[in-house]
Design an enzyme around this catalytic site. Structure first.
Site, PDB file in Angstrom:
ATOM      1  N   TYR A 237       0.815  -1.204   0.000  1.00  0.00           N
ATOM      2  CA  TYR A 237       0.000   0.000   0.000  1.00  0.00           C
ATOM      3  C   TYR A 237       0.857   1.265   0.000  1.00  0.00           C
ATOM      4  O   TYR A 237       0.750   2.117  -0.887  1.00  0.00           O
ATOM      5  CB  TYR A 237      -0.951  -0.005   1.199  1.00  0.00           C
ATOM      6  N   LYS A 241       1.628   4.002  -3.035  1.00  0.00           N
ATOM      7  CA  LYS A 241       1.182   5.383  -2.817  1.00  0.00           C
ATOM      8  C   LYS A 241       2.345   6.367  -2.979  1.00  0.00           C
ATOM      9  O   LYS A 241       2.174   7.449  -3.560  1.00  0.00           O
ATOM     10  CB  LYS A 241       0.553   5.543  -1.436  1.00  0.00           C
TER      11      LYS A 241
END
Length: 492
Positions: A237, A241
């Site tokens: 994640y 990002k």
């Protein structure tokens, strides 16, 4: 930086919101419609094949939610007319060029009319498939930026990221940008295009081997974590990002862009009403396991700080950042970390106490109709002591049950299954959240504080667009707002 009235700025503006079915996006849409119904248009990008399926998603996943009850009460029978006039659904997909918008007339309309773009589309799953996360969080950000560049009169693009792009770094973590190829551990060679090639090669090899979809999913999850750790990030994640941020910073050119980095987002503080939540997010997983009696031990630094921020404050910060950066030069400070660890820190041990007090007073009722009794959690301060405990308490008895089960007894089979589920549940939580259980970082919010001060000094409607964490009484918030909210809206 100068700010006028936020409400006046929003009047007659045309705004594109990506990831419109997401948690923060729904709160953003509700807020705009409620406080400034004279906004000209909200274009909502939803992943959908056509207008019909987009409409179904809008009614089921957005306007049908309890979040919109205040707006419904305020507008009554006029709500449908308001929605029809102010909202245009855009079937699309941010993983594709031009956001996957097939209707050429609709594309041209947005390019000619958009004033603001808010990119909220993302997958927030820590162990998402690498191909999925890379498409959404990284290349999706690039596609949104490229789409925004084609907008003739765009004021600003706000890209919503996460403060945890800092990985497991400790100390003061500043509102600074990541340049293309930067890494947290000093490793060289990070190239986003190469990352896509790595994914494609792995997928091709798995498909050539005839791997099942389940095997491919597991391999893609493992690949994401492996690639993240090579360059110093703990999970897929945050790795994807931060690469999305790199694209934004590298390719923005003269465009006015703001990047908002929230920390752990929790249920609403007060708008449209206190405690609205959706889904099980980060610390809520721990509350879920604890309230249902499945989590009796854990590990972490009980004196450590857990940085949380209510969702409505994040949305308010996004809106004020829009106004602050409208038509601003691209080289101004443009990163805003929205959290609480610097201004109003919450300590892990206090969070445990709040959960204990709530579930003692209002216990979870299990499937047999009986209240679940909770107790104080045994907390281990290092991995070694945690594994010793798990071995003596669970793993050795599990091996004994395996032997007993081999002898035939159904009773032992049942005990074995229950124990195995409990071990898997705890170990999965530990693995997912290990980087943050001993997190030693404090998120600097100098730019965000400047935004708050400028808003206050310029007479901005700070009672409407509040985002100062210092006003939060954490004990009151968790016991009377957040935990009741997740019990009502998120627990299944």
């Amino acid at each position: 930086m100068e700010l006028g009235s936020v409400l006046e700025f929003l009047e007659n503006k045309t705004i594109l919101v990506t990831g419109a079915t997401g948690f923060l996006a729904k709160i953003f849409v509700e807020k705009i419609l409620r406080v400034q119904p004279n906004v000209k248009k909200l274009y909502l990008l939803l992943r959908a094949a056509d207008a019909k399926s987009a409409t179904v998603r809008f009614h089921n996943e957005i306007i049908g939610k309890d979040l919109f009850r205040v707006l419904k009460e305020k507008n009554g029978t006029h709500l449908n007319a308001l929605i029809s006039e102010k909202i245009t659904l855009v079937p699309g997909d941010i993983t594709r060029e031009d956001l996957g918008v097939k209707d050429s007339n609709l594309r041209e309309e947005m390019w000619n009319k958009l004033d603001v773009v808010i990119n909220l589309a993302a997958t927030t799953n820590f162990d998402e498939r690498y191909d999925v996360a890379l498409d959404l969080n990284t290349f999706g950000a690039k596609h949104v930026l490229n789409f925004s560049k084609k907008c003739a009169k765009l004021n600003v693009l706000v890209h919503v990221s996460t403060a945890f792009v800092w990985g497991e770094e400790s100390g003061m973590l500043y509102e600074s940008s990541f340049k293309m190829g930067d890494t947290l551990n000093g490793a060289s060679g990070l190239d986003i295009d190469v990352e896509r090639q790595v994914v494609e090669q792995e997928l091709n090899e798995l498909q050539a081997e005839g791997a099942s979809e389940e095997a491919i999913t597991l391999a893609m999850k493992d690949l994401g974590i492996k690639r993240a750790k090579i360059y110093g990030w703990p999970n897929t994640y945050v790795f994807t990002k931060v690469m999305g941020e790199m694209f934004i910073e590298h390719l923005k050119e003269n465009m006015s862009v703001a990047i908002v980095r929230p920390t752990i987002v929790t249920g609403t503080y007060k708008e449209p009403f206190p405690g609205w939540a959706e889904g099980i997010r980060t610390i809520d997983s721990l509350a879920l396991g604890y309230g249902k009696g499945r989590l009796t031990c854990f590990l972490g630094d009980v004196k450590g700080i857990v940085d949380v921020i209510p969702a409505d404050m994040v949305v308010n910060a996004i809106i004020v950042a829009v106004v602050a950066h409208a038509k601003q030069p691209s080289d101004v400070n443009n990163i805003y970390q929205v959290g609480s660890s610097l201004r109003n820190p919450l300590i892990y041990t206090n969070l445990q106490d709040h959960a204990y007090r709530y579930f003692t007073k209002k216990p979870w009722i299990n499937k047999d109709g009986k209240p679940v009794k909770v107790g104080k959690i045994t907390v281990f301060h290092d991995m070694a002591s945690f594994y010793r405990y798990m071995t003596v308490r669970y793993i050795l008895p599990l091996k004994g049950l395996e032997l007993a089960n081999a002898a035939f007894c159904k009773y032992f089979q049942s005990k074995y299954n229950d124990l195995n589920r409990k071990i898997n549940f705890v170990m999965r939580l530990v693995e997912l959240y290990r980087p943050y259980l001993f997190f030693g970082g404090i998120f600097d919010d100098k730019n965000t504080e400047k935004l708050r001060l400028v808003a206050r000094d310029n007479g901005v409607e700070t009672d409407i667009f509040y985002f100062d964490p210092k006003c939060i009484d954490w004990e009151d918030y968790f016991i009377n707002t957040h935990i009741p909210g997740i019990v009502k809206y998120a627990f299944k």
